[in-house]
Scaffold this motif. Structure first.
Motif, PDB file in Angstrom:
ATOM      1  N   GLU A 112      16.984  29.296 -23.704  1.00  0.00           N
ATOM      2  CA  GLU A 112      17.467  30.623 -23.341  1.00  0.00           C
ATOM      3  C   GLU A 112      17.994  31.256 -24.621  1.00  0.00           C
ATOM      4  O   GLU A 112      18.952  30.764 -25.217  1.00  0.00           O
ATOM      5  N   ALA A 113      17.341  32.337 -25.037  1.00  0.00           N
ATOM      6  CA  ALA A 113      17.721  32.988 -26.290  1.00  0.00           C
ATOM      7  C   ALA A 113      19.163  33.477 -26.231  1.00  0.00           C
ATOM      8  O   ALA A 113      19.578  34.075 -25.237  1.00  0.00           O
ATOM      9  N   PRO A 114      19.935  33.215 -27.273  1.00  0.00           N
ATOM     10  CA  PRO A 114      21.311  33.705 -27.331  1.00  0.00           C
ATOM     11  C   PRO A 114      21.357  35.233 -27.343  1.00  0.00           C
ATOM     12  O   PRO A 114      20.600  35.882 -28.065  1.00  0.00           O
ATOM     13  N   ARG A 115      22.263  35.791 -26.541  1.00  0.00           N
ATOM     14  CA  ARG A 115      22.482  37.236 -26.487  1.00  0.00           C
ATOM     15  C   ARG A 115      23.974  37.515 -26.380  1.00  0.00           C
ATOM     16  O   ARG A 115      24.464  37.929 -25.332  1.00  0.00           O
ATOM     17  N   PRO A 116      24.713  37.263 -27.467  1.00  0.00           N
ATOM     18  CA  PRO A 116      26.161  37.494 -27.411  1.00  0.00           C
ATOM     19  C   PRO A 116      26.470  38.974 -27.163  1.00  0.00           C
ATOM     20  O   PRO A 116      25.783  39.846 -27.697  1.00  0.00           O
ATOM     21  N   THR A 117      27.467  39.230 -26.333  1.00  0.00           N
ATOM     22  CA  THR A 117      27.832  40.622 -26.025  1.00  0.00           C
ATOM     23  C   THR A 117      29.130  41.043 -26.707  1.00  0.00           C
ATOM     24  O   THR A 117      29.307  42.206 -27.004  1.00  0.00           O
ATOM     25  N   ILE A 118      30.032  40.091 -26.922  1.00  0.00           N
ATOM     26  CA  ILE A 118      31.331  40.405 -27.520  1.00  0.00           C
ATOM     27  C   ILE A 118      31.651  39.369 -28.592  1.00  0.00           C
ATOM     28  O   ILE A 118      31.606  38.163 -28.323  1.00  0.00           O
ATOM     29  N   GLY A 119      31.983  39.819 -29.776  1.00  0.00           N
ATOM     30  CA  GLY A 119      32.449  38.916 -30.821  1.00  0.00           C
ATOM     31  C   GLY A 119      31.348  38.109 -31.484  1.00  0.00           C
ATOM     32  O   GLY A 119      30.169  38.233 -31.154  1.00  0.00           O
ATOM     33  N   ILE A 120      31.767  37.264 -32.415  1.00  0.00           N
ATOM     34  CA  ILE A 120      30.855  36.379 -33.141  1.00  0.00           C
ATOM     35  C   ILE A 120      30.844  35.027 -32.431  1.00  0.00           C
ATOM     36  O   ILE A 120      31.888  34.400 -32.269  1.00  0.00           O
ATOM     37  N   HIS A 121      29.660  34.592 -32.011  1.00  0.00           N
ATOM     38  CA  HIS A 121      29.503  33.325 -31.290  1.00  0.00           C
ATOM     39  C   HIS A 121      28.907  32.273 -32.221  1.00  0.00           C
ATOM     40  O   HIS A 121      28.080  32.577 -33.070  1.00  0.00           O
ATOM     41  N   ARG A 122      29.316  31.021 -31.998  1.00  0.00           N
ATOM     42  CA  ARG A 122      28.721  29.880 -32.690  1.00  0.00           C
ATOM     43  C   ARG A 122      27.674  29.276 -31.759  1.00  0.00           C
ATOM     44  O   ARG A 122      27.920  29.130 -30.555  1.00  0.00           O
ATOM     45  N   PHE A 123      26.544  28.907 -32.313  1.00  0.00           N
ATOM     46  CA  PHE A 123      25.497  28.233 -31.546  1.00  0.00           C
ATOM     47  C   PHE A 123      25.253  26.902 -32.237  1.00  0.00           C
ATOM     48  O   PHE A 123      24.912  26.855 -33.413  1.00  0.00           O
ATOM     49  N   VAL A 124      25.465  25.829 -31.483  1.00  0.00           N
ATOM     50  CA  VAL A 124      25.523  24.489 -32.050  1.00  0.00           C
ATOM     51  C   VAL A 124      24.338  23.649 -31.572  1.00  0.00           C
ATOM     52  O   VAL A 124      24.071  23.562 -30.366  1.00  0.00           O
ATOM     53  N   PHE A 125      23.642  23.037 -32.528  1.00  0.00           N
ATOM     54  CA  PHE A 125      22.575  22.077 -32.235  1.00  0.00           C
ATOM     55  C   PHE A 125      23.130  20.696 -32.531  1.00  0.00           C
ATOM     56  O   PHE A 125      23.674  20.467 -33.615  1.00  0.00           O
ATOM     57  N   VAL A 126      22.966  19.767 -31.589  1.00  0.00           N
ATOM     58  CA  VAL A 126      23.445  18.396 -31.773  1.00  0.00           C
ATOM     59  C   VAL A 126      22.307  17.441 -31.445  1.00  0.00           C
ATOM     60  O   VAL A 126      21.591  17.630 -30.451  1.00  0.00           O
ATOM     61  N   LEU A 127      22.138  16.428 -32.276  1.00  0.00           N
ATOM     62  CA  LEU A 127      21.094  15.426 -32.082  1.00  0.00           C
ATOM     63  C   LEU A 127      21.732  14.080 -31.774  1.00  0.00           C
ATOM     64  O   LEU A 127      22.622  13.629 -32.504  1.00  0.00           O
ATOM     65  N   PHE A 128      21.267  13.460 -30.691  1.00  0.00           N
ATOM     66  CA  PHE A 128      21.736  12.133 -30.287  1.00  0.00           C
ATOM     67  C   PHE A 128      20.563  11.171 -30.200  1.00  0.00           C
ATOM     68  O   PHE A 128      19.441  11.573 -29.876  1.00  0.00           O
ATOM     69  N   LYS A 129      20.842   9.890 -30.416  1.00  0.00           N
ATOM     70  CA  LYS A 129      19.852   8.844 -30.176  1.00  0.00           C
ATOM     71  C   LYS A 129      20.031   8.379 -28.736  1.00  0.00           C
ATOM     72  O   LYS A 129      21.148   8.104 -28.301  1.00  0.00           O
ATOM     73  N   GLN A 130      18.939   8.320 -27.994  1.00  0.00           N
ATOM     74  CA  GLN A 130      18.993   7.887 -26.596  1.00  0.00           C
ATOM     75  C   GLN A 130      19.030   6.370 -26.504  1.00  0.00           C
ATOM     76  O   GLN A 130      18.546   5.662 -27.386  1.00  0.00           O
ATOM     77  N   ALA A 131      19.565   5.872 -25.382  1.00  0.00           N
ATOM     78  CA  ALA A 131      19.590   4.434 -25.121  1.00  0.00           C
ATOM     79  C   ALA A 131      18.192   3.930 -24.772  1.00  0.00           C
ATOM     80  O   ALA A 131      17.868   2.774 -24.977  1.00  0.00           O
ATOM     81  N   GLY A 132      17.359   4.799 -24.232  1.00  0.00           N
ATOM     82  CA  GLY A 132      15.985   4.443 -23.864  1.00  0.00           C
ATOM     83  C   GLY A 132      15.243   5.693 -23.435  1.00  0.00           C
ATOM     84  O   GLY A 132      15.826   6.760 -23.312  1.00  0.00           O
ATOM     85  N   ARG A 133      13.955   5.537 -23.178  1.00  0.00           N
ATOM     86  CA  ARG A 133      13.152   6.691 -22.768  1.00  0.00           C
ATOM     87  C   ARG A 133      13.389   7.010 -21.293  1.00  0.00           C
ATOM     88  O   ARG A 133      13.582   6.122 -20.479  1.00  0.00           O
ATOM     89  N   GLN A 134      13.358   8.283 -20.965  1.00  0.00           N
ATOM     90  CA  GLN A 134      13.522   8.792 -19.605  1.00  0.00           C
ATOM     91  C   GLN A 134      14.803   8.289 -18.944  1.00  0.00           C
ATOM     92  O   GLN A 134      14.804   7.916 -17.772  1.00  0.00           O
ATOM     93  N   THR A 135      15.872   8.288 -19.726  1.00  0.00           N
ATOM     94  CA  THR A 135      17.164   7.850 -19.194  1.00  0.00           C
ATOM     95  C   THR A 135      18.138   9.015 -19.076  1.00  0.00           C
ATOM     96  O   THR A 135      19.277   8.823 -18.683  1.00  0.00           O
ATOM     97  N   VAL A 136      17.695  10.226 -19.421  1.00  0.00           N
ATOM     98  CA  VAL A 136      18.579  11.387 -19.423  1.00  0.00           C
ATOM     99  C   VAL A 136      18.263  12.275 -18.221  1.00  0.00           C
ATOM    100  O   VAL A 136      17.113  12.604 -17.968  1.00  0.00           O
ATOM    101  N   SER A 137      19.310  12.633 -17.491  1.00  0.00           N
ATOM    102  CA  SER A 137      19.132  13.509 -16.338  1.00  0.00           C
ATOM    103  C   SER A 137      19.693  14.887 -16.669  1.00  0.00           C
ATOM    104  O   SER A 137      20.653  15.010 -17.427  1.00  0.00           O
TER     105      SER A 137
END
Length: 176
Positions: A112-137
């Motif tokens: 979903e493209a960021p569309r800030p309406t008020i003020g300066i917003h931070r947009f954060v990308f975080v990378l994690f290592k998964q415990a296994g495949r298809q384990t994230v809901s």
């Protein structure tokens, strides 16, 4: 003088508002919108971030059992002075194979493209290592997402990498 790896994240209050202090892994992690690479604290216009970015994740390509989860949030929604929707989830990709692109993973929450309406917003990308495949809901909602508790619930451990950019509402062109 070299800067500590987490210093820009601390200065930008990503450490604290979104993540706990962590030691970045020695892994390539680049986020690029069109031809502009995201660097901590840079400013991007909403028109430049309308389409999901290219996310490169390093590795040796030999370990076929390593998978990653990418999370993008806005800790300043709906406004930096009153972030009652903190964090707003903009994108989530799981099961990203080692040494590939995020586009090779499974998009659990569409971009979903960021569309800030008020003020300066931070947009954060975080990378994690998964415990296994298809384990994230997928989470139940984009609003009030919590990166820390989501990572804990899925046994991710500390983040491998994080980067953020700032964006604010673009002024409409003036008419004469």
């Amino acid at each position: 003088m070299s800067r500590a790896p987490g210093e820009p994240l601390t200065t930008g209050r990503v450490i604290g508002d979104v993540l706990d202090r962590f030691v970045p892994a020695d892994i390539e992690f680049t986020v690029t919108y069109t031809s502009r690479q995201v660097n901590n604290g840079c400013e991007l216009k909403p028109s430049a971030i309308a389409v999901k970015p290219r996310v490169d994740i390093g590795g040796d390509g030999q370990d076929l059992r390593t998978f990653y989860t990418l999370i993008m949030t806005d800790p300043d929604a709906p406004s930096p002075s009153d972030p009652t929707l903190r964090e707003y989830l903009h994108w989530m990709v799981t099961d990203i194979p080692n040494a590939t692109l995020a586009s090779m993973g499974r998009e659990l929450v569409s971009y979903e493209a960021p569309r800030p309406t008020i003020g300066i917003h931070r947009f954060v990308f975080v990378l994690f290592k998964q415990a296994g495949r298809q384990t994230v809901s997928p989470p139940g909602s984009r609003q009030n997402f919590n990166t820390r508790s989501f990572a804990q619930r899925h046994a991710f451990g500390p983040p491998l990498a994080a980067v953020y950019f700032n964006a604010q509402k673009e002024n409409a062109p003036r008419r004469r």
